[in-house]
Design a protein around this motif. Structure first.
Motif, mmCIF file in Angstrom:
data_model
loop_
_atom_site.group_PDB
_atom_site.id
_atom_site.type_symbol
_atom_site.label_atom_id
_atom_site.label_comp_id
_atom_site.label_asym_id
_atom_site.label_seq_id
_atom_site.Cartn_x
_atom_site.Cartn_y
_atom_site.Cartn_z
ATOM 1 N N HIS A 151 40.056 24.984 25.789
ATOM 2 C CA HIS A 151 39.053 24.548 24.554
ATOM 3 C C HIS A 151 38.848 23.279 25.092
ATOM 4 O O HIS A 151 39.661 22.125 25.386
ATOM 5 C CB HIS A 151 40.044 24.546 23.266
ATOM 6 N N ILE A 152 37.427 22.869 25.185
ATOM 7 C CA ILE A 152 37.230 21.561 25.625
ATOM 8 C C ILE A 152 36.111 21.007 24.652
ATOM 9 O O ILE A 152 34.869 21.591 24.352
ATOM 10 C CB ILE A 152 36.267 21.941 27.068
ATOM 11 N N PRO A 153 36.232 19.782 24.213
ATOM 12 C CA PRO A 153 35.591 19.249 23.354
ATOM 13 C C PRO A 153 34.386 18.676 23.972
ATOM 14 O O PRO A 153 34.423 18.173 25.181
ATOM 15 C CB PRO A 153 36.350 17.922 22.602
ATOM 16 N N LEU A 154 33.180 18.888 23.488
ATOM 17 C CA LEU A 154 31.805 18.239 24.134
ATOM 18 C C LEU A 154 31.212 17.054 23.345
ATOM 19 O O LEU A 154 30.608 17.128 22.509
ATOM 20 C CB LEU A 154 30.847 19.657 23.832
ATOM 21 N N GLY B 168 37.998 24.645 41.726
ATOM 22 C CA GLY B 168 38.426 25.837 42.371
ATOM 23 C C GLY B 168 38.651 27.279 41.415
ATOM 24 O O GLY B 168 39.016 28.003 41.836
ATOM 25 N N LEU B 169 38.133 26.880 40.232
ATOM 26 C CA LEU B 169 38.324 27.743 39.140
ATOM 27 C C LEU B 169 37.099 28.832 39.266
ATOM 28 O O LEU B 169 36.025 28.275 39.357
ATOM 29 C CB LEU B 169 38.605 27.203 37.701
ATOM 30 N N ARG B 170 37.391 30.028 38.653
ATOM 31 C CA ARG B 170 36.276 31.084 38.573
ATOM 32 C C ARG B 170 35.912 31.536 37.152
ATOM 33 O O ARG B 170 37.097 32.053 36.536
ATOM 34 C CB ARG B 170 36.341 32.209 39.417
ATOM 35 N N VAL B 171 35.109 30.837 36.251
ATOM 36 C CA VAL B 171 34.861 31.022 34.994
ATOM 37 C C VAL B 171 34.561 32.353 34.858
ATOM 38 O O VAL B 171 33.257 33.082 35.428
ATOM 39 C CB VAL B 171 33.762 30.199 34.401
ATOM 40 N N VAL B 172 35.235 33.155 33.928
ATOM 41 C CA VAL B 172 35.005 34.503 33.460
ATOM 42 C C VAL B 172 34.135 34.579 32.479
ATOM 43 O O VAL B 172 33.126 35.611 32.565
ATOM 44 C CB VAL B 172 36.259 35.353 33.250
ATOM 45 N N ASP B 173 34.466 33.708 31.501
ATOM 46 C CA ASP B 173 33.400 33.892 30.037
ATOM 47 C C ASP B 173 33.848 32.767 29.638
ATOM 48 O O ASP B 173 34.603 31.792 29.734
ATOM 49 C CB ASP B 173 33.973 34.995 29.285
ATOM 50 N N TYR B 174 32.791 32.200 28.484
ATOM 51 C CA TYR B 174 33.053 31.088 27.726
ATOM 52 C C TYR B 174 32.038 31.166 26.559
ATOM 53 O O TYR B 174 31.111 32.214 26.338
ATOM 54 C CB TYR B 174 32.261 29.663 28.502
ATOM 55 N N LEU C 19 33.774 24.125 23.763
ATOM 56 C CA LEU C 19 33.656 25.055 24.835
ATOM 57 C C LEU C 19 34.873 25.844 24.694
ATOM 58 O O LEU C 19 36.106 25.204 25.038
ATOM 59 C CB LEU C 19 33.072 24.630 25.946
ATOM 60 N N ILE C 20 35.011 27.391 24.429
ATOM 61 C CA ILE C 20 36.231 27.936 24.865
ATOM 62 C C ILE C 20 35.910 28.656 26.052
ATOM 63 O O ILE C 20 35.043 29.408 26.199
ATOM 64 C CB ILE C 20 36.431 28.948 23.557
ATOM 65 N N VAL C 21 36.917 28.358 27.046
ATOM 66 C CA VAL C 21 36.753 28.949 28.626
ATOM 67 C C VAL C 21 37.741 30.039 28.901
ATOM 68 O O VAL C 21 38.898 29.333 28.889
ATOM 69 C CB VAL C 21 36.160 27.896 29.504
ATOM 70 N N LEU C 22 37.522 30.988 29.644
ATOM 71 C CA LEU C 22 38.458 31.465 30.241
ATOM 72 C C LEU C 22 38.192 31.663 31.826
ATOM 73 O O LEU C 22 36.961 32.130 32.129
ATOM 74 C CB LEU C 22 38.542 33.222 29.792
ATOM 75 N N ALA C 23 39.090 31.170 32.785
ATOM 76 C CA ALA C 23 38.835 31.089 33.978
ATOM 77 C C ALA C 23 40.136 31.661 34.731
ATOM 78 O O ALA C 23 41.082 31.418 34.357
ATOM 79 C CB ALA C 23 38.739 29.470 34.481
ATOM 80 N N ILE C 24 39.662 32.093 35.888
ATOM 81 C CA ILE C 24 40.693 32.600 36.883
ATOM 82 C C ILE C 24 41.131 31.521 37.985
ATOM 83 O O ILE C 24 40.144 31.089 38.626
ATOM 84 C CB ILE C 24 40.328 33.956 37.452
ATOM 85 N N THR C 25 42.225 31.274 38.249
ATOM 86 C CA THR C 25 42.560 30.501 39.361
ATOM 87 C C THR C 25 42.645 31.334 40.763
ATOM 88 O O THR C 25 42.567 32.309 40.819
ATOM 89 C CB THR C 25 44.195 30.062 39.143
#
Length: 178
Positions: free
Chosen positions: A77-80, A118-124, A168-174
């Motif tokens: 969860h990222i404040p903008l 180095g993260l791959r964002v799956v969705d946001y 922003l709510i983000v889901l990322a794969i390491t």
């Protein structure tokens, strides 16, 4: 933890790390609270959540890479904070105060920062703090509420860049999760 257990994930272990000693005052029978730095632990997790965390870290990329070595998936969860509203009101200075935002982001910068780590964002998707009861306490927030609401429906990105009130709510794969 409660929600996952309700749908059948009974054998999961939940730990919450925080470098601030306030974590020791939080209680939940299903979660082990640890006053410490997850990056310095030996723990490995399938999923790590960082809600309003990495904007407080001076070397954000190094921090995210360190977290990535200890998990497969990260939820953010990222404040903008990088908006015209914040700039016009000269609130960057205020946001530097305790606990201190050291990095001010908009959605593109946040997504780029994750990729550079180095993260791959799956969705946001966007979340809207102004919709919470605490999001419209001040007179300015009350005045901006209908404009923010309408702009959130039209263009969440434009809301985040102008009036603010979006995160922003983000889901990322390491790399470990690929």
């Amino acid at each position: 933890a409660d929600s996952l257990r309700e749908i059948g994930f009974d054998s999961m272990t939940f730990k919450a790390y925080d470098v601030s000693p306030h974590i020791l005052n939080v209680t939940n029978d299903d979660v082990e609270y640890i006053n410490g730095d997850f990056c310095e632990s030996e723990d490995f997790a399938d999923i790590v959540t960082l809600f309003d965390v990495f904007e407080h870290i001076p070397d954000t990329i190094k921090f995210l890479q360190s977290i990535s070595k200890r998990c497969k998936v990260i939820g953010f969860h990222i404040p903008l904070d990088n908006s015209i509203n914040v700039a016009i009101r000269n609130m960057f200075h205020t946001k530097l105060q305790n606990p201190g935002h050291l990095v001010f982001m908009d959605s593109v910068f946040a997504l780029n920062l994750l990729a550079l780590s180095g993260l791959r964002v799956v969705d946001y998707e966007y979340s809207f703090g102004f919709l919470a009861p605490s999001g419209h306490r001040s007179i300015i927030s009350k005045i901006l509420y209908p404009f923010r609401y309408l702009l959130a429906k039209i263009s969440p990105w434009l809301l985040s860049k102008t009036l603010g009130g979006a995160s922003l709510i983000v889901l990322a794969i390491t790399p470990k999760g690929l």
